[in-house]
Design an enzyme around this catalytic site. Structure first.
Site, PDB file in Angstrom:
ATOM      1  CB  SER A 194      -9.253  48.941 -62.754  1.00 25.83           C
ATOM      2  OG  SER A 194     -10.449  49.590 -62.366  1.00 25.83           O
ATOM      3  NE  ARG A 243     -30.941  54.931 -68.522  1.00 24.13           N
ATOM      4  CZ  ARG A 243     -31.450  55.289 -67.353  1.00 24.13           C
ATOM      5  NH1 ARG A 243     -30.646  55.699 -66.383  1.00 24.13           N
ATOM      6  NH2 ARG A 243     -32.738  55.246 -67.127  1.00 24.13           N
ATOM      7  CG  ASP A 300      -6.790  50.921 -56.259  1.00 26.61           C
ATOM      8  OD1 ASP A 300      -7.105  50.606 -55.097  1.00 26.61           O
ATOM      9  OD2 ASP A 300      -7.530  50.707 -57.230  1.00 26.61           O
TER      10      ASP A 300
END
EC number: 2.4.2.1
Length: 239
Positions: free
Chosen positions: A91, A44, A205
């Site tokens: 992250s 995959r 972020d």
């Protein structure tokens, strides 16, 4: 023996696996930090590699996005391939004003709005925490590199696009360092199947300020986090 999601054999994986969400980040880590690298999984497109770091056998493989995906890979690595330690390297988004873009966060614990740990823990709250020795080794590795890290709670969200942005106020009140989507699941899987786990994140972020890194930066510029993870493995061997 291969599983439905990993086409490897026993011995292909090291006992320690670094797991980023993005399989391309796994490829970058393997090519940048490891020697004698070989691909051990491509089912995959979830790339996995094994190599050596300063002579120590280490593997790296992507886990996809969210608790269901990472839980499948973590479980199979532990039960079918003999993996003893998993370090998620990923992250997170910051909600506190004192947490800045590219800060390194070590997830000592992970809150979540997912119900997976309640399902495995007879509908009771399960305190999803990292292994203490792995946490201490990561902190020590960061100190040796001169990198300031923040250690505390993450929040593993089921939804990337939340319908309840007021929840960020609650997270900030309770001191959550970063929002991501996997740590609580990986900690639960590790506990269930007798392994150890840790999550190290770089702030990609800031939910409050709107600051963010690009996808290319997330793939290639979080070197401090990766080096901390790798060096922490060596410290664990020497303990």
């Amino acid at each position: 023996m291969a599983t439905p999601h990993i086409n490897a054999e026993m011995g292909d994986f090291a006992d320690v696996v670094l797991m980023p969400g993005d399989p391309l980040r796994a490829k970058f880590i393997a090519e940048t930090f490891l020697q004698d690298v070989r691909e051990v999984n491509n089912v995959r497109g979830m790339l996995g590699f094994t190599g050596t770091y300063k002579g120590r056998k280490i593997s790296v493989m992507g886990h996809g996005m969210g608790i269901p995906s990472c839980s499948i890979y973590a479980k199979e690595l532990i039960t079918d391939f003999g993996v003893k330690k998993i370090i998620r390297v990923g992250s997170c988004g910051a909600v506190r004003t004192d947490v800045k873009l590219r800060d390194v966060v070590i997830g000592m614990g992970a809150c979540t709005d997912s119900k997976v740990n309640r399902m495995r823990f007879k509908d009771h709250d399960y305190a999803a925490i990292a292994d203490f020795e792995m946490t201490r080794n990561a902190v020590d590795a960061a100190k040796a590199k001169g990198v300031n890290v923040r250690v505390g709670n993450l929040f593993s969200a089921d939804l990337f696009y939340t319908p309840d942005p007021q929840m960020f106020d609650v997270m900030e009140k309770y001191g959550i360092l970063g929002v991501e989507m996997e740590a609580a699941g990986i900690y639960g899987v590790a506990a269930e199947f007798g392994a150890k786990a840790l999550t190290i994140c770089t702030v990609s972020d800031h939910i409050r300020t709107g600051e963010q890194t690009t996808a290319a930066e997330r793939q290639t510029t979080f070197n401090d986090m990766i080096e901390i993870a790798l060096e922490s493995v060596l410290l664990g061997d020497n303990a």
